[in-house]
Design an enzyme around this catalytic site. Structure first.
Site, PDB file in Angstrom:
ATOM      1  N   LEU A 142      37.932  50.797  72.240  1.00  0.00           N
ATOM      2  CA  LEU A 142      39.268  51.348  72.030  1.00  0.00           C
ATOM      3  C   LEU A 142      40.106  50.484  71.099  1.00  0.00           C
ATOM      4  O   LEU A 142      40.986  50.980  70.407  1.00  0.00           O
ATOM      5  CB  LEU A 142      39.989  51.490  73.378  1.00  0.00           C
ATOM      6  N   GLY A 143      39.854  49.194  71.090  1.00  0.00           N
ATOM      7  CA  GLY A 143      40.646  48.313  70.241  1.00  0.00           C
ATOM      8  C   GLY A 143      40.254  46.862  70.458  1.00  0.00           C
ATOM      9  O   GLY A 143      39.512  46.516  71.375  1.00  0.00           O
ATOM     10  N   VAL A 144      40.789  45.999  69.588  1.00  0.00           N
ATOM     11  CA  VAL A 144      40.517  44.558  69.647  1.00  0.00           C
ATOM     12  C   VAL A 144      41.852  43.833  69.561  1.00  0.00           C
ATOM     13  O   VAL A 144      42.675  44.128  68.687  1.00  0.00           O
ATOM     14  CB  VAL A 144      39.604  44.106  68.495  1.00  0.00           C
ATOM     15  N   GLY A 145      42.084  42.913  70.474  1.00  0.00           N
ATOM     16  CA  GLY A 145      43.322  42.150  70.477  1.00  0.00           C
ATOM     17  C   GLY A 145      43.056  40.663  70.563  1.00  0.00           C
ATOM     18  O   GLY A 145      41.912  40.210  70.524  1.00  0.00           O
ATOM     19  N   GLY A 146      44.130  39.890  70.678  1.00  0.00           N
ATOM     20  CA  GLY A 146      43.986  38.449  70.754  1.00  0.00           C
ATOM     21  C   GLY A 146      43.234  38.005  71.995  1.00  0.00           C
ATOM     22  O   GLY A 146      42.528  37.005  71.984  1.00  0.00           O
ATOM     23  N   ASP A 199      56.496  40.408  74.597  1.00  0.00           N
ATOM     24  CA  ASP A 199      55.672  40.911  73.495  1.00  0.00           C
ATOM     25  C   ASP A 199      55.817  42.424  73.376  1.00  0.00           C
ATOM     26  O   ASP A 199      54.828  43.156  73.292  1.00  0.00           O
ATOM     27  CB  ASP A 199      54.210  40.522  73.711  1.00  0.00           C
TER      28      ASP A 199
END
Length: 844
Positions: free
Chosen positions: A509-513, A627
């Site tokens: 679904l996604g890539v984050g920190g 954030d």
């Protein structure tokens, strides 16, 4: 003029070579191999030896043939006229005398008259630890030649490089280079962006050179680089060719300080630069931007080479550096670091490229706080970093491609494993005895074996209840006491693998920190989001701890629910409810999704404000998200907005305090300027970030966009300038033109303006923001003849009521099956179906 310039550049290069200004580096290993050739090939002062005659390495193959052709005489390298073709798996074994990073360079060109169709060949190349190429074919390649350069840390005395034909095809290679490099060339640490934080562990990763650029200067070939690198001119990567002015000096004037050598970059790189001065544009307040196509879903190592060759005195060049939409350097005064002019300097960064992006941008521009309108860059290196599968191409790992590898490390592993197994057997006997004693006394707690610290249960507690809970399915102990807390369901690692189909990249679904997020499906059919952290990252551990602590205490319709977690096998995995429509940002720009209506946008903003209002007032102690941004506002299947990602959240100030003193964390573009300056965090910091979100929703553009002219880079500053003119409709999303009630837009703009006030004391509370947004929605839905009341956030409009703050006191009792609610919206009273996982968790 251009001809004269290039002639001068060539003359400079010639003088440098004649004067021998390069202190040549002599590598301990230098394998230069012409594959399939019958004779030595000399090129650019180097001799390539045929792979059949080289005595320092072993070519191990069951079946290979040699291909050659004279029709490639116009090829850039003479060794492209021969190739070694593999019809089955084959390998080269290189003896390594000095461990450390090595260049691995591969040359490919499908010879037209070969007995095999090399254009259709499927190339897979792996080393002992890393996948370099996976199922590559020239059918999808835009050229007739391909050169690949890698930087690999070799940690043994043998480097094995294996070529694997696949899909019933063959594999081939024309030339190979394995050359050692100075150990100090690449450090173990860099500076990660989004958010800014140290990044360590680079020595364990492999790099692939994607771009190596000489700003403002000519092509630099391997002959003119002490490490045999090639540097290309930057012109084709510039976003606007007219936005730069080239400067150059005599390369001999470049000074190398301690820690920077010609191996870092040749002085020909530092002696030329792109600057803003005298650029052919009307407005000098802009950014110089380079755009590079890259593969998504990878992290990239970015090295920036800087040298002040244009200033006449110190402290006259102050600028900002941006990577993608993230600020990497702020108010950077180069001469204050080098203490001189014409001094070589470099800085390393790590940046992620998400799945919805295929470019990486690097920009420099003047600092708005300094009365100096100039910026510069001399050189740039961009390298792809190997992913979690230790791959630089595709989703296969070495273990999958070489399941029966008999390399030296496996032999050593067998020996070590035998010894460890014997010791483990002895230890097991002792452990059983200890368990029996512990069972009798009921006083010896089990401890989970984790490489990271155990998690505290709540808040800022530093103690851990010494009581573990065992998963009924896996029998593995968790280091968190679930029996006495509401931390959600404990998932075994096998359950996570089953739910995510072994972290199938198709479900990404996604890539984050923190890590990668996958869609998963539980055994009962419930869709979930599986967030897998990186155990090596201390920042990831901190976020993991905070996320569990925060979300275990919070339940609200407009906060993403934590279903459970997994902490087996040194993994840090969080399981959330699945949000079918993803992040708000993807519905605003950067995708092909249909645009949201104004009513939908207002409802999403209202839902987000409700979630933040609950954070600030609904718990026993306020919580500051820290954030808030459009990627952390997720939408479910009904477009209900929920605030997500509490990894940076912080408990708010106590009753006798006005703020929390803490290091600055968050995302540039959304950061409260007062918090950034004073490092004093309050709930009003979230309000500022939410004001940026409001403008992002209206204008459908990123919070920071370095590609735009200087006055438009920061959406908060740009949108506020139009709001103060009363002309906000001039910059709104074109899809909304003619569809927004002017009174509703006016109230929305005034609300955002108050949120973006310079000082926190001048900003409204999230409760006031919520009230004003609900009013803006009512204005949109009612007749345009409705008179707008005075601009006072305490006005009351019929039909719009805020929940009294005292109603939030017992909101956490929802977890225990209570009937308290956190909002007068009837939909907020109902517990989501996902909470069934929390009320009656399995696997405890």
């Amino acid at each position: 003029m251009e001809l004269i310039k290039w002639v001068l550049y060539s003359l400079v290069i010639f003088l440098v070579l004649v004067n021998g200004s390069f202190a040549l580096y002599t590598p301990p290993e230098s394998y230069l191999i012409a594959c399939g050739s019958s004779q030595n090939i000399t090129f650019q002062g180097h001799t390539y030896i045929p792979d059949s005659q080289h005595s320092s390495f072993v070519l191990k193959t069951g079946n290979s043939v040699v291909a050659s052709s004279n029709s490639s005489s116009n090829a850039p390298f003479p060794f492209y006229q021969s190739a070694r073709v593999f019809t089955e798996k084959a390998s080269y074994r290189f003896e390594i005398r000095k461990e450390g990073r090595h260049w691995v360079r591969l040359y490919f060109s499908p010879l037209p008259k070969s007995s095999h169709d090399l254009t259709s060949a499927s190339l897979t190349v792996v080393t002992d630890d890393f996948v370099l190429l996976s199922n590559f074919s020239f059918k999808k390649h835009k050229g007739s030649f391909m050169f690949k350069e890698y930087a690999i840390n070799v940690t043994s005395d043998i480097l094995v490089m294996t070529f694997i034909p696949s899909n019933g095809s063959v594999a081939f290679v024309n030339a190979i280079e394995v050359v050692s490099m100075p150990n100090e060339l690449f450090a173990d640490q860099a500076l990660a962006v989004d958010p800014i934080a140290p990044f360590s562990g680079l020595s364990e990763l492999a790099f692939e050179t994607v771009y190596r650029v000489n700003m403002g200067g000519p092509l630099i070939t391997a002959q003119n680089d002490t490490l045999g690198r090639t540097w290309v001119n930057d012109l084709k990567y510039l976003h606007m060719n007219s936005s730069v002015f080239n400067v150059s000096v005599n390369p001999s004037t470049i000074k190398y300080p301690e820690g920077v050598t010609p191996e870092t970059a040749p002085n020909l790189v530092y002696a030329t630069a792109d600057t803003m001065g005298d650029a052919n544009v009307n407005d000098q307040n802009f950014n110089i931007t380079w755009v590079f196509p890259v593969d998504p879903n990878f992290s990239y190592f970015v090295r920036v080479h800087l040298c002040d060759i244009m200033s006449k005195s110190l402290n006259t060049l102050v600028f900002n550096l941006y990577i993608n939409s993230d600020t990497a350097l702020v108010s950077f005064d180069l001469s204050s670091i080098t203490n001189d002019l014409s001094v070589a300097y470099f800085k390393d960064f790590v940046s992620n490229v998400s799945a919805d992006s295929s470019t990486l941008t690097v920009s420099v521009g003047p600092d708005s706080m300094a009365d100096l309108t100039n910026a510069t860059m001399n050189g740039l290196e961009i390298m792809k970093i190997s992913n979690a599968l230790k791959s630089l191409d595709g989703l296969s790992s070495v273990d999958i491609l070489l399941p029966s590898s008999s390399s030296k490390k496996n032999i050593v592993g067998i020996i070590v494993g035998s010894v460890v197994g014997a010791l483990a057997a002895v230890a097991l006997v002792g452990l059983c005895c200890c368990c029996l004693v512990g069972r009798k006394s009921k006083s010896s707690p089990q401890q989970g074996g984790h490489s990271w610290l155990p998690l505290p249960l709540y808040g800022n507690s530093l103690t851990l209840t010494k009581m573990s809970t065992t998963s009924q399915k896996s029998g593995t102990a968790s280091c968190i006491s679930l029996a006495s807390s509401n931390l959600g369901r404990f998932f075994s690692f096998q359950e996570i693998l089953d739910a995510s189909n072994k972290f199938d990249e198709k479900l990404l679904l996604g890539v984050g920190g923190f890590g990668r997020v996958y869609k998963g499906t539980l055994e009962d059919g419930t869709n979930v989001a599986v967030k897998r952290g990186n155990p090596r990252s201390e920042q990831g551990l901190a976020e993991f701890r905070t996320e569990i602590e925060m979300l275990s205490k919070l339940r609200h319709r407009h906060l993403v629910s934590l279903i459970g977690y997994c902490d087996e096998r040194s993994e840090m995995i969080l399981v959330y409810e699945y949000m079918a429509n993803g992040p708000l940002r993807s519905h605003l720009y950067g995708s092909d999704l249909p645009p949201l209506s104004w009513k939908q946008r207002l409802e999403i903003c209202i839902g987000s404000a409700r979630g933040l209002h609950y954070l600030h007032t609904g718990a026993s102690q306020s919580i500051i998200h820290r954030d808030v941004k459009t990627t952390n506002i997720l939408l479910d299947e009904n477009f209900v907005a929920k605030v997500a990602d509490f990894g940076l959240s912080k408990a708010g100030p106590a009753l006798d305090q006005t703020h929390v003193s803490t290091a600055v964390k968050g995302s540039f573009g959304y950061l409260d300027p007062e918090y950034f300056r004073r490092q004093q965090l309050t709930e009003k910091s979230d309000v500022y970030s939410f004001g940026v979100v409001l403008m992002e929703v209206l204008c459908t553009r990123p919070a920071l966009n370095p590609v735009l002219p200087r006055e438009q880079v920061n959406i908060a500053e740009w949108a506020m300038s139009w709001q103060k003119k009363g002309m906000l409709e001039q910059i709104m999303d074109k899809n909304l033109v003619g569809k927004v009630n002017p009174a509703s837009l006016k109230k929305f703009g005034e609300t955002a303006e108050k949120c973006l006030a310079e000082y926190g004391v001048d900003r409204p509370s999230m409760g006031d923001v919520l009230w004003n947004l609900e009013y803006a929605l009512q204005l949109q839905e009612t007749s345009s003849a409705l008179m707008e009341p005075e601009d006072n956030s305490t006005n009351h409009i019929t039909g719009i009521q805020l929940t009294p703050l005292e109603h939030f006191d017992n909101s956490v009792s929802m977890i225990e099956g209570g009937n308290s609610c956190t909002d007068e919206d009837p939909e907020d009273v109902a517990t989501s179906a996902v909470f069934s996982q929390l009320v009656n968790p399995r696997g405890r």
